[in-house]
Write an enzyme that holds these catalytic residues in place. Structure first.
Site, PDB file in Angstrom:
ATOM      1  N   GLY A 199       0.843  -1.210   0.000  1.00  0.00           N
ATOM      2  CA  GLY A 199       0.000   0.000   0.000  1.00  0.00           C
ATOM      3  C   GLY A 199       0.872   1.253   0.000  1.00  0.00           C
ATOM      4  O   GLY A 199       1.890   1.296   0.687  1.00  0.00           O
TER       5      GLY A 199
ATOM      6  N   ARG B  10       0.827  -4.956  -5.701  1.00  0.00           N
ATOM      7  CA  ARG B  10       0.912  -6.198  -4.933  1.00  0.00           C
ATOM      8  C   ARG B  10       1.216  -7.277  -5.976  1.00  0.00           C
ATOM      9  O   ARG B  10       0.478  -7.445  -6.940  1.00  0.00           O
ATOM     10  CB  ARG B  10      -0.382  -6.474  -4.204  1.00  0.00           C
ATOM     11  CG  ARG B  10      -0.847  -5.235  -3.407  1.00  0.00           C
ATOM     12  CD  ARG B  10      -1.391  -5.576  -2.057  1.00  0.00           C
ATOM     13  NE  ARG B  10      -2.128  -4.455  -1.509  1.00  0.00           N
ATOM     14  CZ  ARG B  10      -1.801  -3.831  -0.385  1.00  0.00           C
ATOM     15  NH1 ARG B  10      -0.764  -4.206   0.326  1.00  0.00           N
ATOM     16  NH2 ARG B  10      -2.537  -2.836   0.060  1.00  0.00           N
TER      17      ARG B  10
ATOM     18  N   ASP C 230       5.795  -5.253   6.103  1.00  0.00           N
ATOM     19  CA  ASP C 230       6.339  -6.589   6.413  1.00  0.00           C
ATOM     20  C   ASP C 230       6.393  -7.511   5.195  1.00  0.00           C
ATOM     21  O   ASP C 230       7.357  -8.250   5.005  1.00  0.00           O
ATOM     22  CB  ASP C 230       5.454  -7.285   7.458  1.00  0.00           C
ATOM     23  CG  ASP C 230       5.699  -6.749   8.857  1.00  0.00           C
ATOM     24  OD1 ASP C 230       6.676  -6.008   9.050  1.00  0.00           O
ATOM     25  OD2 ASP C 230       4.892  -7.081   9.748  1.00  0.00           O
TER      26      ASP C 230
ATOM     27  N   THR D  27       4.164   2.428   5.629  1.00  0.00           N
ATOM     28  CA  THR D  27       2.752   2.041   5.758  1.00  0.00           C
ATOM     29  C   THR D  27       2.039   3.035   6.664  1.00  0.00           C
ATOM     30  O   THR D  27       2.603   3.466   7.671  1.00  0.00           O
ATOM     31  CB  THR D  27       2.569   0.620   6.323  1.00  0.00           C
ATOM     32  OG1 THR D  27       1.177   0.427   6.627  1.00  0.00           O
ATOM     33  CG2 THR D  27       3.364   0.346   7.578  1.00  0.00           C
TER      34      THR D  27
ATOM     35  N   ASP E  15      -0.302   2.252   8.510  1.00  0.00           N
ATOM     36  CA  ASP E  15      -0.897   1.493   9.615  1.00  0.00           C
ATOM     37  C   ASP E  15      -0.088   1.476  10.913  1.00  0.00           C
ATOM     38  O   ASP E  15      -0.599   1.051  11.948  1.00  0.00           O
ATOM     39  CB  ASP E  15      -1.142   0.040   9.184  1.00  0.00           C
ATOM     40  CG  ASP E  15      -2.310  -0.093   8.220  1.00  0.00           C
ATOM     41  OD1 ASP E  15      -3.069   0.882   8.091  1.00  0.00           O
ATOM     42  OD2 ASP E  15      -2.460  -1.160   7.614  1.00  0.00           O
TER      43      ASP E  15
ATOM     44  N   ASP F 128       2.069  -0.540  11.825  1.00  0.00           N
ATOM     45  CA  ASP F 128       2.019  -1.899  12.378  1.00  0.00           C
ATOM     46  C   ASP F 128       3.289  -2.709  12.087  1.00  0.00           C
ATOM     47  O   ASP F 128       3.230  -3.931  11.965  1.00  0.00           O
ATOM     48  CB  ASP F 128       0.778  -2.641  11.847  1.00  0.00           C
ATOM     49  CG  ASP F 128       0.808  -2.801  10.333  1.00  0.00           C
ATOM     50  OD1 ASP F 128       1.601  -2.117   9.662  1.00  0.00           O
ATOM     51  OD2 ASP F 128       0.018  -3.621   9.828  1.00  0.00           O
TER      52      ASP F 128
ATOM     53  N   ARG G 200     -26.904  13.407  16.659  1.00  0.00           N
ATOM     54  CA  ARG G 200     -26.832  12.042  16.141  1.00  0.00           C
ATOM     55  C   ARG G 200     -25.686  11.268  16.780  1.00  0.00           C
ATOM     56  O   ARG G 200     -24.767  11.848  17.358  1.00  0.00           O
ATOM     57  CB  ARG G 200     -26.563  12.075  14.633  1.00  0.00           C
ATOM     58  CG  ARG G 200     -27.774  12.388  13.821  1.00  0.00           C
ATOM     59  CD  ARG G 200     -27.403  12.504  12.355  1.00  0.00           C
ATOM     60  NE  ARG G 200     -28.598  12.744  11.565  1.00  0.00           N
ATOM     61  CZ  ARG G 200     -28.606  13.371  10.406  1.00  0.00           C
ATOM     62  NH1 ARG G 200     -27.487  13.839   9.882  1.00  0.00           N
ATOM     63  NH2 ARG G 200     -29.733  13.533   9.743  1.00  0.00           N
TER      64      ARG G 200
ATOM     65  N   ARG H 128      -6.660  -2.673   8.514  1.00  0.00           N
ATOM     66  CA  ARG H 128      -7.327  -3.981   8.397  1.00  0.00           C
ATOM     67  C   ARG H 128      -6.948  -4.883   9.562  1.00  0.00           C
ATOM     68  O   ARG H 128      -7.772  -5.601  10.092  1.00  0.00           O
ATOM     69  CB  ARG H 128      -6.963  -4.623   7.061  1.00  0.00           C
ATOM     70  CG  ARG H 128      -7.894  -5.736   6.661  1.00  0.00           C
ATOM     71  CD  ARG H 128      -7.649  -6.172   5.239  1.00  0.00           C
ATOM     72  NE  ARG H 128      -8.078  -5.183   4.262  1.00  0.00           N
ATOM     73  CZ  ARG H 128      -7.621  -5.145   3.010  1.00  0.00           C
ATOM     74  NH1 ARG H 128      -6.733  -6.010   2.589  1.00  0.00           N
ATOM     75  NH2 ARG H 128      -8.056  -4.224   2.181  1.00  0.00           N
TER      76      ARG H 128
END
Ligand code: ADP
Ligand code: F6P
Length: 322
Positions: A15, A76, A107, A129, A131, A133, A166, A175
């Site tokens: 990504g 990918r 990774d 990334t 993320d 992570d 609301r 993810r």
């Protein structure tokens, strides 16, 4: 004696993340300044296999530090998991005179780098990334920009959510990792934060929270939901039915992956890119550049891949308490 490094290449994989361009620019300019030749590989490992490879000069990376995405493109490339395909990649590197590669990705991309290193092509990974992570590093290229993009968007949704009294469920990326959700949860003052690492799928707790905060006079109820949990739209319908409070879901999606990188992402990515080129020049291979305990360091890819990362318990507790 190890072969002198004369030509290096750079690719981005997995990504994309804001700041990847700053890293590419730093790799190219550092290597050229040290007297090396530099090649760019388009579309990650797919581009390597297709020999989509071109010579890079300093001007090729002009005016990109402020741009999101990656000028090299990314992909990918699942076939790169196969040993015979990795061998083809290493053979192409030799044919092209590439002595070392800087791989910018997560990774998965490091596993490809590890394979090339085993086949005699020197490789250095950079953590790219949104993320956050990657266990071996406290910083990943793109997280700072992505989390700020998400935070600003959530502030806007929160304004309209309060006006209309609301409940809002806002889904952020991640993810398998809840770092964007955790940080936005705190930075946006969310009432509930659902992380893939922690969520117990007990919706009744959320419903009880909404009802009790409404009784205390709160005008909005903000739930940050990580992509890994998903189902935001159906969750909104169930919550509205159970509480009688209008509930809307907003999925922020790919906007979090784009946009101009923050100063932090430009600076850190630049330092890491330069260090990756210099680490290759030192003759090292199979290493990842990390930021740990306030320092840039390089560690073995094997060691990096063996590490695991979890959400800090104290930070998680405080995110709820606040
Ligand atoms: P990320 O690098 O962000 O973790 P992916 O997991 O999608 O993203 O991996 C990016 C690319 O790295 C894959 O498309 C593939 O080309 C390569 N890759 C992933 N896993 C492996 C593996 N086990 N062996 C070799 N290459 C891999
Ligand atoms: O780059 C990380 C990430 O944005 C994750 O948060 C997300 O799950 C994934 O990429 C989505 O990637 P794509 O839809 O591009 O395959």
């Amino acid at each position: 004696m190890a072969k002198k490094i004369e030509t290096i290449a750079v690719l981005t994989s997995g990504g994309d993340a804001p700041g990847m361009n700053a890293a590419v620019r730093a790799v190219v300019r550092t290597a050229l300044a040290r007297g090396l030749k530099v090649k760019g590989i388009r579309r990650g490992y797919q581009g390597l296999l297709n020999e989509d490879i071109f010579d890079m000069q300093a001007k090729d990376v002009s005016d990109i530090i402020q741009r999101g995405g990656t000028v090299l493109g990314t992909a990918r490339c699942l076939e790169f998991k196969q040993p015979e395909v990795q061998q083809k990649g290493a053979d192409i590197c030799r044919k092209q005179g590439i002595d070392g590669i800087v791989v910018i990705g997560g990774d998965g991309s490091y596993r490809g780098a590890q394979a090339l290193s085993r086949l005699g092509i020197n490789t250095i990974g950079l953590p790219g990334t949104i993320d956050l992570d990657i266990a071996c590093t406290d910083y990943t290229i793109g997280f700072d920009t992505a989390v700020n993009t998400a935070m600003e968007a959530i502030d806007k949704v929160k304004d309209t959510s309060s006006s209309h009294e609301r409940c809002s469920i806002i889904e952020v990326m991640g993810r398998h990792a809840g770092y964007i959700a955790l940080w936005c949860g705190v930075a946006n003052g969310a009432e509930d934060i659902l992380l893939p690492e922690k969520y117990d799928f007990n919706e009744q707790n959320i419903i009880n929270n909404i009802i009790s905060s409404r009784k205390r006079g709160k005008k909005h109820h903000l739930i940050i939901n990580a992509e890994g949990i998903g189902h935001s739209a159906s969750m909104a319908r169930r919550i509205e039915a159970a509480t009688g409070i209008e509930t809307r879901a907003t999925i922020l999606g790919y906007m979090q992956r784009g946009g101009a990188p923050t100063a932090k992402d430009r600076y850190f990515a630049s330092m890491m890119g330069a260090r990756a080129a210099d680490t290759l020049i030192e003759g090292k291979t199979n290493r990842v550049i990390c930021y740990r305990h306030g320092e840039f360091v390089d560690i073995d890819i094997e060691e990096a891949l063996a590490m695991t990362k979890t959400i800090d318990e104290y930070e998680y507790e405080i995110s709820h308490l606040l």
